[in-house]
Design an enzyme around this catalytic site. Structure first.
Site, PDB file in Angstrom:
ATOM      1  CE1 TYR A  51      -3.172  -2.910   0.280  1.00 11.48           C
ATOM      2  CE2 TYR A  51      -3.497  -2.424   2.598  1.00 11.48           C
ATOM      3  CZ  TYR A  51      -3.779  -3.180   1.480  1.00 11.48           C
ATOM      4  OH  TYR A  51      -4.685  -4.214   1.582  1.00 11.48           O
ATOM      5  N   GLY A 199     -13.905  -4.992   2.269  1.00 12.26           N
ATOM      6  CA  GLY A 199     -14.981  -4.470   1.421  1.00 12.26           C
ATOM      7  C   GLY A 199     -16.357  -4.538   2.039  1.00 12.26           C
ATOM      8  N   PRO A 200     -16.497  -4.398   3.374  1.00 13.23           N
ATOM      9  CG  PRO A 200     -16.288  -3.682   5.588  1.00 13.23           C
ATOM     10  CD  PRO A 200     -15.467  -4.076   4.390  1.00 13.23           C
ATOM     11  CB  VAL A 201     -19.190   0.035   3.361  1.00 11.34           C
ATOM     12  CG1 VAL A 201     -19.400  -0.079   4.858  1.00 11.34           C
ATOM     13  CG2 VAL A 201     -17.834   0.661   3.068  1.00 11.34           C
ATOM     14  N   GLY A 204     -18.571   2.033  -0.265  1.00 14.11           N
ATOM     15  CA  GLY A 204     -19.548   3.090   0.051  1.00 14.11           C
ATOM     16  C   GLY A 204     -20.923   2.818  -0.536  1.00 14.11           C
ATOM     17  CG  LEU A 205     -23.369  -0.097  -3.788  1.00 19.18           C
ATOM     18  CD1 LEU A 205     -23.801   1.048  -4.709  1.00 19.18           C
ATOM     19  CD2 LEU A 205     -23.074  -1.337  -4.639  1.00 19.18           C
ATOM     20  CG  LEU A 206     -23.503  -2.450   0.615  1.00 17.33           C
ATOM     21  CD1 LEU A 206     -22.959  -3.827   1.010  1.00 17.33           C
ATOM     22  CD2 LEU A 206     -24.981  -2.563   0.242  1.00 17.33           C
ATOM     23  CE  LYS A 209     -22.154  11.058   2.633  1.00 17.60           C
ATOM     24  NZ  LYS A 209     -22.409  10.545   3.963  1.00 17.60           N
TER      25      LYS A 209
HETATM   26  N1  LIG Z   1      -6.191  -8.091  -1.638  1.00 19.01           N
HETATM   27  C1  LIG Z   1      -6.215  -7.650  -0.407  1.00 19.01           C
HETATM   28  O1  LIG Z   1      -5.657  -8.239   0.467  1.00 19.01           O
HETATM   29  C2  LIG Z   1      -6.978  -6.403  -0.085  1.00 19.01           C
HETATM   30  C3  LIG Z   1      -7.569  -5.671  -1.123  1.00 19.01           C
HETATM   31  C4  LIG Z   1      -8.303  -4.545  -0.773  1.00 19.01           C
HETATM   32  C5  LIG Z   1      -8.429  -4.182   0.564  1.00 19.01           C
HETATM   33  N2  LIG Z   1      -7.819  -4.893   1.548  1.00 19.01           N
HETATM   34  C6  LIG Z   1      -7.951  -4.513   2.985  1.00 19.01           C
HETATM   35  O2  LIG Z   1      -9.318  -4.417   3.336  1.00 19.01           O
HETATM   36  C7  LIG Z   1      -9.624  -3.101   3.809  1.00 19.01           C
HETATM   37  C8  LIG Z   1     -11.036  -2.722   3.414  1.00 19.01           C
HETATM   38  O3  LIG Z   1     -11.214  -2.857   2.025  1.00 19.01           O
HETATM   39  P1  LIG Z   1     -11.822  -1.747   1.088  1.00 19.01           P
HETATM   40  O4  LIG Z   1     -11.199  -0.443   1.486  1.00 19.01           O
HETATM   41  O5  LIG Z   1     -11.728  -2.185  -0.307  1.00 19.01           O
HETATM   42  O6  LIG Z   1     -13.336  -1.831   1.427  1.00 19.01           O
HETATM   43  P2  LIG Z   1     -14.486  -0.951   2.015  1.00 19.01           P
HETATM   44  O7  LIG Z   1     -14.285  -0.872   3.493  1.00 19.01           O
HETATM   45  O8  LIG Z   1     -15.769  -1.510   1.533  1.00 19.01           O
HETATM   46  O9  LIG Z   1     -14.326   0.445   1.297  1.00 19.01           O
HETATM   47  C9  LIG Z   1     -13.625   1.514   1.829  1.00 19.01           C
HETATM   48  C10 LIG Z   1     -14.032   2.761   1.060  1.00 19.01           C
HETATM   49  O10 LIG Z   1     -15.468   2.863   1.063  1.00 19.01           O
HETATM   50  C11 LIG Z   1     -15.847   4.189   1.214  1.00 19.01           C
HETATM   51  N3  LIG Z   1     -16.548   4.337   2.499  1.00 19.01           N
HETATM   52  C12 LIG Z   1     -16.267   3.755   3.697  1.00 19.01           C
HETATM   53  N4  LIG Z   1     -17.152   4.128   4.620  1.00 19.01           N
HETATM   54  C13 LIG Z   1     -18.019   4.965   4.011  1.00 19.01           C
HETATM   55  C14 LIG Z   1     -19.155   5.682   4.456  1.00 19.01           C
HETATM   56  N5  LIG Z   1     -19.589   5.606   5.709  1.00 19.01           N
HETATM   57  N6  LIG Z   1     -19.809   6.459   3.546  1.00 19.01           N
HETATM   58  C15 LIG Z   1     -19.400   6.533   2.262  1.00 19.01           C
HETATM   59  N7  LIG Z   1     -18.313   5.878   1.796  1.00 19.01           N
HETATM   60  C16 LIG Z   1     -17.644   5.099   2.662  1.00 19.01           C
HETATM   61  C17 LIG Z   1     -14.582   5.024   1.168  1.00 19.01           C
HETATM   62  O11 LIG Z   1     -14.348   5.347  -0.193  1.00 19.01           O
HETATM   63  P3  LIG Z   1     -13.779   6.794  -0.608  1.00 19.01           P
HETATM   64  O12 LIG Z   1     -12.396   6.823  -0.065  1.00 19.01           O
HETATM   65  O13 LIG Z   1     -13.843   6.762  -2.117  1.00 19.01           O
HETATM   66  O14 LIG Z   1     -14.697   7.793   0.019  1.00 19.01           O
HETATM   67  C18 LIG Z   1     -13.542   4.040   1.683  1.00 19.01           C
HETATM   68  O15 LIG Z   1     -12.250   4.373   1.258  1.00 19.01           O
HETATM   69  C19 LIG Z   1      -8.516  -2.229   3.218  1.00 19.01           C
HETATM   70  O16 LIG Z   1      -8.306  -1.039   3.929  1.00 19.01           O
HETATM   71  C20 LIG Z   1      -7.338  -3.159   3.294  1.00 19.01           C
HETATM   72  O17 LIG Z   1      -6.802  -3.161   4.607  1.00 19.01           O
HETATM   73  C21 LIG Z   1      -7.125  -6.018   1.232  1.00 19.01           C
END
Ligand SMILES: NC(=O)c1ccc[n+]([C@@H]2O[C@H](COP(=O)([O-])OP(=O)(O)OC[C@H]3O[C@@H](n4cnc5c(N)ncnc54)[C@H](OP(=O)(O)O)[C@@H]3O)[C@@H](O)[C@H]2O)c1
Length: 304
Positions: A51, A199-201, A204-206, A209
């Site tokens: 990262y 990716g729980p949200v 941001g789709l879930l 917003k």
């Molecule tokens: N291959 C892998 O091992 C891998 C790959 C990906 C991620 N990860 C790990 O998993 C973690 C989580 O994954 P992810 O970041 O893809 O998933 P996520 O938690 O579904 O998405 C995070 C993004 O969703 C948006 N978001 C979060 N909360 C929100 C809210 N309340 N309202 C509106 N938008 C919101 C933000 O996007 P914006 O920044 O655009 O506002 C944020 O950056 C990462 O931080 C990382 O540690 C691992």
């Protein structure tokens, strides 16, 4: 906050912080997010060497080390994507033992720690020399350089191999009601392996917003969903409960998963924690109805 057992490391908060999208160019804002996470009982922080080409580990490690005397926490990081930090370029996928053993030293140094709590293989292909990779992780564990190891993979054939031939403690996959591909695999997952759901949200789709995120990020649809189907599913879920984030967390709790939330702002963390505290407001009926609103998706490739 609930805490979930993971073999070889102390229990981890069910709601954990994914550090990939933290605003690390603004260390003060990043520290505000991490400090609030710690105060809220979050004790698992997920990063990766890759990262921001090492910068994420450096910033997150430096901030967390300031709080080490006050809080107990676990840091997970990842290895396997060889990169050139100076040029900020990926070189190659590299799961070989010499590379892992050299990369772990870089992660220790960037994180400012003597031992890595959870070391995850950042992907994995069936063609890899998986026994060599497993041996490297086992040796790092035996010598105390790491406490536990896991993999982050969506490939069924790779997961199956690691499950049968290694002592992985964790499996990380993108998982939420929309991207529900892991669901079919979980029935075969050994109880000793903890699922870490990223990716729980769904970016941001879930969240509250969802309309804006659907237009901004998913104009072309997502996985097997067209844009129209995605809209229908999100509307269907919102009719069950207007807190889409809490619905997703309820879904993940039912799968005994750690919820690895990514955030890029303090407000997002605050909003998501509020939704976490509403999980119990989601009735069993609403949880069961989730399955009528979504498209069950299967991985087409890398199957057993
Ligand atoms: N291959 C892998 O091992 C891998 C790959 C990906 C991620 N990860 C790990 O998993 C973690 C989580 O994954 P992810 O970041 O893809 O998933 P996520 O938690 O579904 O998405 C995070 C993004 O969703 C948006 N978001 C979060 N909360 C929100 C809210 N309340 N309202 C509106 N938008 C919101 C933000 O996007 P914006 O920044 O655009 O506002 C944020 O950056 C990462 O931080 C990382 O540690 C691992």
């Amino acid at each position: 906050m609930n805490y979930l057992e993971i073999k070889d490391i102390p229990p981890v908060s069910e709601f954990s912080l994914g550090c990939m999208n933290l605003p690390i160019d603004d260390p003060a804002e990043t520290e505000k997010i991490i400090a609030f996470a710690l105060e809220s009982g979050i004790n698992y922080f997920d990063t990766a060497d890759f990262y921001q080409f090492g910068e994420n580990e450096k910033v997150v490690g430096e901030i967390l080390n300031k709080y080490r005397s006050r809080y107990n926490f676990t840091i997970g990081t990842k290895v396997g994507n060889e990169f050139d930090a100076a040029k900020k370029e990926k070189i190659a996928w590299n799961p070989t033992a010499p590379y892992i053993k050299s990369a772990v030293k870089d992660s220790l140094s960037r994180l400012g720690v003597d031992q890595i709590d959870l070391y995850q293989l950042h992907g994995g292909m069936i063609e890899d020399d998986k026994d060599e990779t497993i041996q490297a992780f086992d040796e790092l564990k035996q010598e105390g350089t790491i406490k536990a190891y896991g993999i982050s993979s969506i490939r069924m054939n790779v997961i199956d191999y690691y499950q049968k031939h290694s002592s992985i403690a964790t499996l990380m996959m993108q998982f939420n009601p929309i991207d529900n591909r892991p669901a079919e695999m979980l029935k075969d997952l050994d109880d000793s392996i903890r699922l870490l759901s990223r990716g729980p949200v769904m970016q941001g789709l879930l969240s509250d917003k969802s309309d804006e995120v659907l237009e901004r990020k998913f104009k072309a649809g997502l996985l097997d969903y067209t844009h129209h189907e995605l809209n229908q599913s999100v509307e269907g879920l919102a009719a069950l409960n207007d807190d889409l984030t809490a619905l997703s967390y309820r879904f993940l709790r039912a799968h005994h998963s750690v919820i690895v939330n990514g955030v890029s702002s303090f407000e997002q963390l605050k909003a998501n924690l509020q939704s976490y505290n509403r999980i119990e407001d989601i009735s069993q009926k609403s949880y069961e109805d989730i399955f009528n609103k979504i498209k069950p998706i299967k991985y087409g490739a890398h199957r057993l």
